[in-house]
Design a protein around this motif. Structure first.
Motif, PDB file in Angstrom:
ATOM      1  N   ALA A 260     -25.316-101.603 -18.305  1.00 43.28           N
ATOM      2  CA  ALA A 260     -25.398-102.338 -17.048  1.00 43.28           C
ATOM      3  C   ALA A 260     -25.349-103.837 -17.289  1.00 43.28           C
ATOM      4  O   ALA A 260     -24.817-104.595 -16.468  1.00 43.28           O
ATOM      5  CB  ALA A 260     -26.684-101.961 -16.310  1.00 43.28           C
ATOM      6  N   GLU A 263     -21.874-104.757 -17.503  1.00 43.19           N
ATOM      7  CA  GLU A 263     -21.170-104.606 -16.229  1.00 43.19           C
ATOM      8  C   GLU A 263     -21.638-105.611 -15.184  1.00 43.19           C
ATOM      9  O   GLU A 263     -21.100-105.664 -14.085  1.00 43.19           O
ATOM     10  CB  GLU A 263     -21.381-103.183 -15.692  1.00 43.19           C
ATOM     11  CG  GLU A 263     -20.811-102.089 -16.566  1.00 43.19           C
ATOM     12  CD  GLU A 263     -19.294-102.052 -16.549  1.00 43.19           C
ATOM     13  OE1 GLU A 263     -18.702-102.692 -15.653  1.00 43.19           O
ATOM     14  OE2 GLU A 263     -18.698-101.407 -17.429  1.00 43.19           O
ATOM     15  N   LYS A 266     -23.308-104.402 -11.498  1.00 47.77           N
ATOM     16  CA  LYS A 266     -23.230-102.954 -11.344  1.00 47.77           C
ATOM     17  C   LYS A 266     -24.507-102.271 -11.809  1.00 47.77           C
ATOM     18  O   LYS A 266     -24.789-101.150 -11.434  1.00 47.77           O
ATOM     19  CB  LYS A 266     -22.035-102.400 -12.131  1.00 47.77           C
ATOM     20  CG  LYS A 266     -20.687-102.911 -11.644  1.00 47.77           C
ATOM     21  CD  LYS A 266     -19.563-102.355 -12.501  1.00 47.77           C
ATOM     22  CE  LYS A 266     -18.207-102.899 -12.077  1.00 47.77           C
ATOM     23  NZ  LYS A 266     -17.107-102.375 -12.929  1.00 47.77           N
ATOM     24  N   GLY A 267     -25.280-102.959 -12.654  1.00 47.68           N
ATOM     25  CA  GLY A 267     -26.497-102.349 -13.177  1.00 47.68           C
ATOM     26  C   GLY A 267     -27.600-102.250 -12.156  1.00 47.68           C
ATOM     27  O   GLY A 267     -28.575-101.550 -12.360  1.00 47.68           O
ATOM     28  N   LYS A 268     -27.483-102.951 -11.011  1.00 48.94           N
ATOM     29  CA  LYS A 268     -28.571-102.957 -10.037  1.00 48.94           C
ATOM     30  C   LYS A 268     -28.799-101.581  -9.433  1.00 48.94           C
ATOM     31  O   LYS A 268     -29.891-101.263  -8.995  1.00 48.94           O
ATOM     32  CB  LYS A 268     -28.275-103.971  -8.939  1.00 48.94           C
ATOM     33  CG  LYS A 268     -28.288-105.415  -9.441  1.00 48.94           C
ATOM     34  CD  LYS A 268     -28.018-106.394  -8.317  1.00 48.94           C
ATOM     35  CE  LYS A 268     -28.045-107.837  -8.832  1.00 48.94           C
ATOM     36  NZ  LYS A 268     -27.762-108.817  -7.775  1.00 48.94           N
ATOM     37  N   THR A 270     -28.928 -98.745 -10.886  1.00 54.90           N
ATOM     38  CA  THR A 270     -29.839 -97.934 -11.689  1.00 54.90           C
ATOM     39  C   THR A 270     -31.175 -98.620 -11.898  1.00 54.90           C
ATOM     40  O   THR A 270     -32.145 -97.989 -12.267  1.00 54.90           O
ATOM     41  CB  THR A 270     -29.221 -97.642 -13.071  1.00 54.90           C
ATOM     42  OG1 THR A 270     -29.002 -98.881 -13.746  1.00 54.90           O
ATOM     43  CG2 THR A 270     -27.914 -96.905 -12.935  1.00 54.90           C
ATOM     44  N   SER A 277     -34.431-101.031 -17.577  1.00 57.11           N
ATOM     45  CA  SER A 277     -33.204-101.792 -17.393  1.00 57.11           C
ATOM     46  C   SER A 277     -33.519-103.277 -17.317  1.00 57.11           C
ATOM     47  O   SER A 277     -34.672-103.683 -17.239  1.00 57.11           O
ATOM     48  CB  SER A 277     -32.494-101.348 -16.109  1.00 57.11           C
ATOM     49  OG  SER A 277     -33.141-101.918 -14.985  1.00 57.11           O
ATOM     50  N   GLY A 280     -30.170-106.012 -13.724  1.00 52.97           N
ATOM     51  CA  GLY A 280     -28.937-106.697 -13.394  1.00 52.97           C
ATOM     52  C   GLY A 280     -28.819-108.089 -13.962  1.00 52.97           C
ATOM     53  O   GLY A 280     -27.816-108.759 -13.758  1.00 52.97           O
TER      54      GLY A 280
END
Length: 292
Positions: A260, A263, A266-268, A270, A277, A280
């Motif tokens: 993520a 990316e 795009k990680g937000k 998950t 994580s 983002g």
């Protein structure tokens, strides 16, 4: 007494030199040395013990220069043996070092073969027949595919412990077939992850574990043994190289959380359910928030 192992390196040669002086003139050495040499019978060149008559002791046939040279060669192998390691699978010769040649120390193979094992006090001399075999054993240890560097350790007792461990083979134990398979599986995970990142995110800033892949299985062993010994928490601070792999395979940070960061936003998706994580946030590199 015939064992010179109590005297380190060139000190053994110095003791024999003093013994020569004692034989020539007992009054030439200090009283403590005279008392020591009373029961001292040094090894001779053919590896047997010289028995000296009490009334008129004969001067032993020990080549002091050869003893000192052998001790010096042994130290050179410990210091520079890694330069003789055969690492190229295509067979190009290692660069070597002049200090690893017996001739550099005024020796020949025949001279070494004539010296007793006591000329080179070391833990690898136990099953050796002469100094030449001791040197071969040292070359096998320090010229193999494991490098040892602990000269920077300032506490003498710690250096001695490390040397004893190295020369006893403690760091080069044979692995069972199961252990080899497990290690191969772990290294395959490490290598596969690095290849994926390199191919999928070419050009993005990261610090690969390549060249230090063994770091992950090494940490596995350290953490496992620490837990067995009662350790309940491990905190790791490390250089940039290999952090992503350590987070993924040692701290078990999910691949999705790591990817993520590559990316971006795009990680937000998950991040809401994944506490490991980075929410983002990417920053300049992908692991500054670490893992837990």
């Amino acid at each position: 007494m015939t064992d010179l192992s109590a005297f380190y390196g060139p000190n053994a040669g110095y003791v024999l030199d003093l013994y020569d002086q004692y034989l020539a003139n007992p009054a030439a050495v200090e009283p403590e040395l005279r008392a020591f040499f009373t029961d001292f019978t040094p090894p001779n060149l053919n590896g047997t013990t010289t028995v000296l008559p009490a009334s008129a002791p004969a001067k032993p046939g020990v080549d002091i220069k050869a003893v000192v040279g052998a001790a010096s060669l042994a130290e050179a192998i410990r210091d520079w043996g890694h330069l003789a390691a055969q690492l190229d699978p295509l067979g190009s010769p290692p660069i070597g070092a002049p200090e690893l040649d017996p001739g550099f120390h005024g020796l020949t193979e025949d001279t070494l073969a004539a010296l007793p094992v006591e000329a080179i006090p070391t833990d690898v001399s136990a099953n050796a027949a002469n100094a030449a075999e001791v040197i071969r054993n040292l070359r096998h240890i320090y010229g193999g595919q494991i490098g040892y560097d602990f000269d920077q350790v300032q506490i003498a007792a710690e250096r001695a412990w490390l040397r004893e461990a190295v020369e006893h083979g403690r760091f080069n134990q044979p692995l069972s077939t199961e252990q080899k398979h497990r290690l191969l599986k772990r290294l395959t995970e490490v290598e596969g992850f690095e290849r994926f990142l390199h191919q999928t995110y070419a050009g993005q800033k990261r610090f690969s574990v390549e060249g230090t892949d063994i770091l992950v299985p090494m940490l596995d062993v350290i953490i496992r043994d620490s837990a067995t010994a009662g350790v309940r928490e491990v905190v790791i601070g490390m250089a940039h190289r290999g952090r992503l792999n350590v987070m993924a395979h040692v701290f078990e940070k999910p691949y999705a959380a790591i990817l993520a960061a590559f990316e971006g936003g795009k990680g937000k998706a998950t991040a809401a359910t994944d506490t490991s994580s980075d929410n983002g946030i990417t920053g300049d590199v992908k692991y500054h928030l670490g893992a837990k």
